[in-house]
Write a protein that holds these residues in place. Structure first.
Motif, PDB file in Angstrom:
ATOM      1  N   SER A   1      -3.624  -6.987  -2.979  1.00  0.00           N
ATOM      2  CA  SER A   1      -4.632  -5.969  -2.741  1.00  0.00           C
ATOM      3  C   SER A   1      -4.382  -4.781  -2.238  1.00  0.00           C
ATOM      4  N   GLY A   2      -3.090  -4.698  -1.509  1.00  0.00           N
ATOM      5  CA  GLY A   2      -2.466  -3.678  -0.894  1.00  0.00           C
ATOM      6  C   GLY A   2      -2.192  -2.449  -1.938  1.00  0.00           C
ATOM      7  N   CYS A   3      -1.697  -3.011  -3.034  1.00  0.00           N
ATOM      8  CA  CYS A   3      -1.587  -2.312  -4.238  1.00  0.00           C
ATOM      9  C   CYS A   3      -2.568  -1.199  -4.753  1.00  0.00           C
ATOM     10  N   GLN A   4      -3.790  -1.738  -4.744  1.00  0.00           N
ATOM     11  CA  GLN A   4      -5.012  -0.994  -5.054  1.00  0.00           C
ATOM     12  C   GLN A   4      -5.376  -0.107  -3.913  1.00  0.00           C
ATOM     13  N   PHE A   5      -5.222  -0.696  -2.567  1.00  0.00           N
ATOM     14  CA  PHE A   5      -5.570   0.165  -1.442  1.00  0.00           C
ATOM     15  C   PHE A   5      -4.527   1.457  -1.306  1.00  0.00           C
TER      16      PHE A   5
ATOM     17  N   SER B   1     -11.214  -7.678  -5.600  1.00  0.00           N
ATOM     18  CA  SER B   1     -10.082  -8.712  -5.563  1.00  0.00           C
ATOM     19  C   SER B   1     -10.547  -9.642  -4.301  1.00  0.00           C
ATOM     20  N   TYR B   2     -11.210  -9.084  -3.163  1.00  0.00           N
ATOM     21  CA  TYR B   2     -11.743  -9.842  -2.313  1.00  0.00           C
ATOM     22  C   TYR B   2     -12.902 -10.721  -2.545  1.00  0.00           C
TER      23      TYR B   2
ATOM     24  N   TYR C   1      -9.851   2.011  -8.831  1.00  0.00           N
ATOM     25  CA  TYR C   1      -9.009   1.443  -7.880  1.00  0.00           C
ATOM     26  C   TYR C   1      -9.765   0.735  -6.478  1.00  0.00           C
ATOM     27  N   THR C   2     -10.646   1.549  -6.300  1.00  0.00           N
ATOM     28  CA  THR C   2     -11.464   1.159  -5.092  1.00  0.00           C
ATOM     29  C   THR C   2     -12.272  -0.063  -5.427  1.00  0.00           C
TER      30      THR C   2
ATOM     31  N   SER D   1      -8.381  -6.957 -11.149  1.00  0.00           N
ATOM     32  CA  SER D   1      -7.968  -7.725  -9.831  1.00  0.00           C
ATOM     33  C   SER D   1      -8.093  -9.145  -9.956  1.00  0.00           C
TER      34      SER D   1
ATOM     35  N   SER E   1       0.769  -1.264  -0.011  1.00  0.00           N
ATOM     36  CA  SER E   1      -0.063   0.087   0.053  1.00  0.00           C
ATOM     37  C   SER E   1       0.872   1.351   0.027  1.00  0.00           C
TER      38      SER E   1
ATOM     39  N   TRP F   1      -9.968  -3.027  -5.601  1.00  0.00           N
ATOM     40  CA  TRP F   1      -9.458  -3.571  -4.352  1.00  0.00           C
ATOM     41  C   TRP F   1     -10.541  -4.413  -3.900  1.00  0.00           C
TER      42      TRP F   1
END
Length: 472
Positions: free
Chosen positions: A162-166, A304-305, A297-298, A367, A29, A301
């Motif tokens: 997913s930290g990349c997007q966060f 991705s989950y 990007y939100t 993602s 992140s 993120w």
């Protein structure tokens, strides 16, 4: 029976491996916040109608801005392979620590670089920042190969990356607000750099390259992790010998390099150019521009989950094979965005809502690749996952360098939608070709060169406990 039950407990709850995963999430992140801060800040730095005229504005044309935006990747591609080798031989903790620390200091100094040396000194600073961040992906893969049991690999990989997007979301959303505040655009650099230093402090105390190096880990969890990935000590020279020839003659790995390069071209072209596109084509101001730039990007993120949950359900019900799962998610992550990019090429001010919707699809659905090619390095060779990531990410980020430069060459009139259309079509073509070739030639089986000292050991290796052709 009691012993077996005790040994199974670490696999059913939270443990130190999840703490390491959280720090990797936070580290990525921070790393992405430090990367993308310039994408919004440069709009404010060159805005003659800035809402905060107290701070200096620079007269940089589109080609100069593209040059500055790409300079990060000149350094980034250089350290990919060395970082993977260092992580393989000496551990991944320290390369990440030093990389983020130095990058954070240089980020804080960026306003002074611009004031003292103009765009050339900013490029030099970004080049060194790229050198420092080249360790992030190879080291993350190296850490996951040591900490993530095979059954948890896809999930932990997705959570970490997913930290990349966060980081991207937080930076893009906050940048416009910061630039309009009393801090002005320099505040973007001060705040992001400060968070980087805070993460480095925590990582110094709580990070570890392997379970055996973390003193506070329970014996049960350590045994669970090491047994599940067959992590055995072997100091033979051959185990540490890197099979370079086998890497570059492996068709599955060459296909992996190709899809990685194609994805990175499209992803980073969008990431670096979205603020300019929204400002010049869709006519949005710096504040709304930053907030809307963060929206795709939100979604990425959050999705991705969602994809991770779907993968877990399919895995538990054993409905599809590992190979099919990788290909399915990769196709979702690249071909749907390719179709959206083609639609974006025809967007105008009159169709702003449609353009934003297509942009959300083009970026958000990306993602799914976290469950596709991005975990494939560990599939092919858990022992050399960091080095493989260093190689493929090095090649791929040449595209990160060329993408913004290509935009500077193609978009000579930044208010011409037809020129931006060419940019989107090229990215769509890259997505389509990359996924097609990888689906045809990519593999998920552990390769014989994973254990170069003995191809027979591969059959006993814990990594082969999941047959890629059988349902997961």
């Amino acid at each position: 029976m009691a012993k077996n039950r005790r040994n199974s407990e670490p696999g059913t709850g939270l443990g130190i491996r999840h703490l390491q995963c959280f720090f990797l999430f936070a580290g990525l992140s921070v790393a992405y916040a430090l990367r993308v801060n310039l994408s919004v800040a440069i709009v404010a730095m060159t805005d003659k109608n800035a809402t905060n005229p107290e701070f200096e504005e620079y007269e940089w044309d589109e080609k100069t801005k593209s040059f500055i935006l790409s300079s990060f990747f000149w350094g980034y591609v250089v350290t990919q392979l060395p970082a993977g080798q260092i992580a393989h031989h000496f551990g991944a903790k320290l390369p990440m620590l030093f990389g983020v620390t130095i990058c954070s200091f240089l980020t804080i100094l960026t306003p002074w670089c611009a004031a003292l040396g103009g765009w050339k000194m900013v490029c030099a600073s970004r080049f060194v920042q790229g050198l420092c961040q080249g360790a992030m992906y190879p080291c993350t893969h190296a850490l996951l190969s040591k900490w993530a049991p095979p059954d948890e690999r896809g999930k932990l990989n997705t959570i970490c990356y997913s930290g990349c997007q966060f980081g991207t979301v937080i930076m893009l959303a906050a940048s416009g607000v910061i630039a309009s505040s009393w801090l002005g655009w320099p505040g973007i650099y001060y705040i992001s750099g400060g968070f980087g230093l805070v993460w480095a402090l925590f990582w110094f105390f709580f990070g570890a390259s392997t379970p055996s190096q973390y003193k506070a880990i329970s014996p049960e969890e350590r045994e669970f992790i090491e047994n599940s990935i067959d992590e055995k000590k072997d100091d033979s020279e051959q185990l540490h010998r890197t099979p370079w020839r086998e890497f570059f003659t492996s068709v599955p790995f060459i296909a992996l390099i190709f899809v990685h390069s194609c994805h990175v071209w499209g992803f980073w072209t969008l990431l670096t150019e979205i603020p300019s596109y929204m400002s010049k084509i869709l006519g949005m101001n710096i504040k709304s521009n930053a907030l809307l730039s963060a929206l795709p990007y939100t979604v990425m993120w959050l999705l991705s989950y969602v994809f991770c949950g779907i993968s877990d359900v399919l895995s538990k019900k054993k409905l599809i094979s590992l190979t099919f799962s990788r290909r399915m998610f990769n196709t979702i992550g690249l071909w749907l965005p390719a179709a959206a990019l083609i639609g974006m090429g025809y967007a105008t001010k009159e169709t702003t809502n449609l353009a934003i919707g297509l942009l959300v699809v083009a970026v958000g659905v990306n993602s799914a690749v976290y469950l596709g090619y991005l975990v494939n390095h560990i599939d092919l060779s858990p022992n050399f996952a960091g080095t493989l990531m260093g190689i493929s990410n090095g090649f791929a980020n040449i595209m990160s360098l060329l993408g913004p430069l290509a935009v500077g060459v193609i978009v000579t009139n930044e208010r011409d939608p037809a020129q931006w259309r060419i940019v989107f079509f090229i990215s769509a073509g890259a997505y389509f070709a990359g996924n097609l070739l990888w689906c045809i030639f990519g593999k998920t089986k552990v390769q014989p060169w994973n254990t170069p000292q003995s191809t027979n050991r591969r059959e006993e290796n814990g990594y082969t406990m999941v047959d890629p052709e059988k349902p997961v």
